[in-house]
Every structure is written in C-alpha cells, then in structure tokens.
Enzyme design. Structure first.
Site, PDB file in Angstrom:
ATOM      1  N   CYS A  48       0.841  -1.214   0.000  1.00  0.00           N
ATOM      2  CA  CYS A  48       0.000   0.000   0.000  1.00  0.00           C
ATOM      3  C   CYS A  48       0.873   1.260   0.000  1.00  0.00           C
ATOM      4  CB  CYS A  48      -0.917   0.016   1.217  1.00  0.00           C
ATOM      5  SG  CYS A  48      -1.976  -1.425   1.337  1.00  0.00           S
TER       6      CYS A  48
HETATM    7  C1  BEZ Z   1       0.519  -4.691   1.813  1.00  0.00           C
HETATM    8  O1  BEZ Z   1       0.172  -3.547   1.508  1.00  0.00           O
HETATM    9  O2  BEZ Z   1       1.681  -5.055   1.702  1.00  0.00           O
HETATM   10  C2  BEZ Z   1      -0.500  -5.679   2.294  1.00  0.00           C
HETATM   11  C3  BEZ Z   1      -1.603  -5.253   3.010  1.00  0.00           C
HETATM   12  C4  BEZ Z   1      -2.508  -6.201   3.473  1.00  0.00           C
HETATM   13  C5  BEZ Z   1      -2.318  -7.536   3.206  1.00  0.00           C
HETATM   14  C6  BEZ Z   1      -1.226  -7.951   2.452  1.00  0.00           C
HETATM   15  C7  BEZ Z   1      -0.311  -7.008   1.987  1.00  0.00           C
END
Ligand code: BEZ
Length: 225
Positions: A48
């Site tokens: 994210c």
């Molecule tokens: C991420 O942004 O890396 C992420 C967020 C939630 C679950 C898996 C990955």
C-alpha cells in the site's frame, strides 16, 4: 444505501465521510470532474505504501485530464495522517489527495470493497479489510471502470491513467481502443459508425476486416485566441 451490485453504468453511490482533507459529500466532491476512487487494505503496510506514493507522483497527469484522486481504507483519518508522512519519506512523493477514513466500512460496503477471500487481510478483531478496488467515475457520476486486485498484488497506476485516456477519447470521438493502446496509437472506428460516416469523421480510416477498422485520431483544430 443500495445493496444492488455496482456495475459499469451504475450511478456511484453518494456518501458523507471524513477524509484527510476534511469532511466530504462524495457527489459534491465529484462536481464536474472525473474521479478515481481507490481502496487499499491497510495503512502502514508495504505494498500500500508503494501504491499511494505512485498515485501521488502521477497525480499531476490525472489533474491535467480533469481527474480527482481519492483513496480509502478501513482505518482512521488520524492513522492516514501519520502514514502519509512515511509514504512521502519513503517514496519521495507528496500525497496531496484526500484519503477517506472508513473504519466502520460504510463506504467499503456500499462499493463492495470488502475482502472475501484473504483470511490474512483482517483487522485485530478478525474483521475483513478492503481489497485494492479502483472505480473510475465520470462527471455524470456514472461508474465507467471497476477493478479488483487482491491485497497481495500492487496495481499499475499507468494502467489506471491509460483507461482514463481511453474513456475520455472514446467519449469525444466515436471510437474504441484496441489491446495495449496508448495515446498516439491508432484507434478503432466504433461498430455503430458505418463506412460512409467513417469516411467523413476519419478520412484516413482503413478497413482490415468489415468489423475491424483502424484510424488515426482526427487532428485537433487549432483554436484562435
Ligand atoms: C501490503 O500492503 O503489503 C499488504 C496489506 C494487506 C495484506 C497484504 C499485503
């Protein structure tokens, strides 16, 4: 809010929400603009962070096309505010678009953004977070594109911009855009345009098959100041 599934052509449901730029009424926020509404699973997570930085860096290109960006996750505005500092530091961006604080998942439910398949994409109480949804909404508040990506896979901001270009070009001219089209490439004459009209609208069009007709876009007429 309606529980009818959102489809291409649906009116984007209106809502009121808190954002990092203050409270909004979504339809007022859209105004006469195009909008990209996109969700991410959770603040302070790696993928994210890269995505929000990338959207921030590409924001001037969206702005040039009359498109406003707005993010969302099931976290608070306070959490977004703290995380934005990390995003800017790590990615060298400046996140200037609003991010909706949707901790109660009011908007996520209305837009069907909740994760139904990744049991790891949950908050501390085990309640599902959002997936990586993208909605492109036009100035009539009509949903023109819906994308759903899993939490594990970061999106491609250039692709979101490319779809905006395709939709806006298609709205302006009676054309569609082929696979992997980018602005500057030839486009396809819309099937509803017969060859006589195509000759008028697109003097350089060429027929590959009766149903497959390519053309360069007509040159923009210079406007006299
Ligand atoms: C991420 O942004 O890396 C992420 C967020 C939630 C679950 C898996 C990955």
């Amino acid at each position: 809010m309606s529980s009818t599934p959102l489809r291409l052509g649906s009116v984007a449901p209106n809502f009121k929400a808190e954002t990092t730029k203050g409270p909004i009424d979504f339809h007022e926020f859209i105004g006469d603009n195009w909008v990209v509404l996109f969700s991410h699973p959770e603040d302070y997570t790696p993928v994210c962070t890269t995505e929000l930085g990338a959207f921030a860096k590409l924001e001037p290109e969206f702005t040039k096309r009359g498109v406003k960006l707005i993010g969302l996750s099931a976290n608070t505005v306070d959490s977004h505010d703290g995380w934005i500092k990390d995003i800017d530091e790590v990615t060298g961006s400046k996140v200037a678009f609003p991010i909706i604080g949707d901790k109660e998942r009011q908007v996520a439910l209305a837009y069907d953004m909740i994760d139904h398949q990744d049991a790891t994409n949950v908050d501390s109480k085990g309640i599902a977070f959002t997936i990586r949804s993208v909605f492109i909404i036009d100035p009539k508040k009509t949903i023109r594109l819906i994308l759903s990506y899993p939490a594990s896979t970061g999106r491609n901001t250039a692709e979101v911009l490319r779809v905006v270009d395709s939709l806006q070009t298609g709205d302006k001219h009676r054309i569609t855009t082929p696979i992997n089209w980018i602005p500057g490439d030839d486009v396809i004459v819309h099937p509803s345009v017969n060859n006589d009209l195509a000759k008028e609208l697109f003097p350089e069009f060429r027929i590959v098959k009766p149903y497959l007709r390519f053309t360069p876009l007509p040159k923009e007429k210079a406007t006299v100041a």
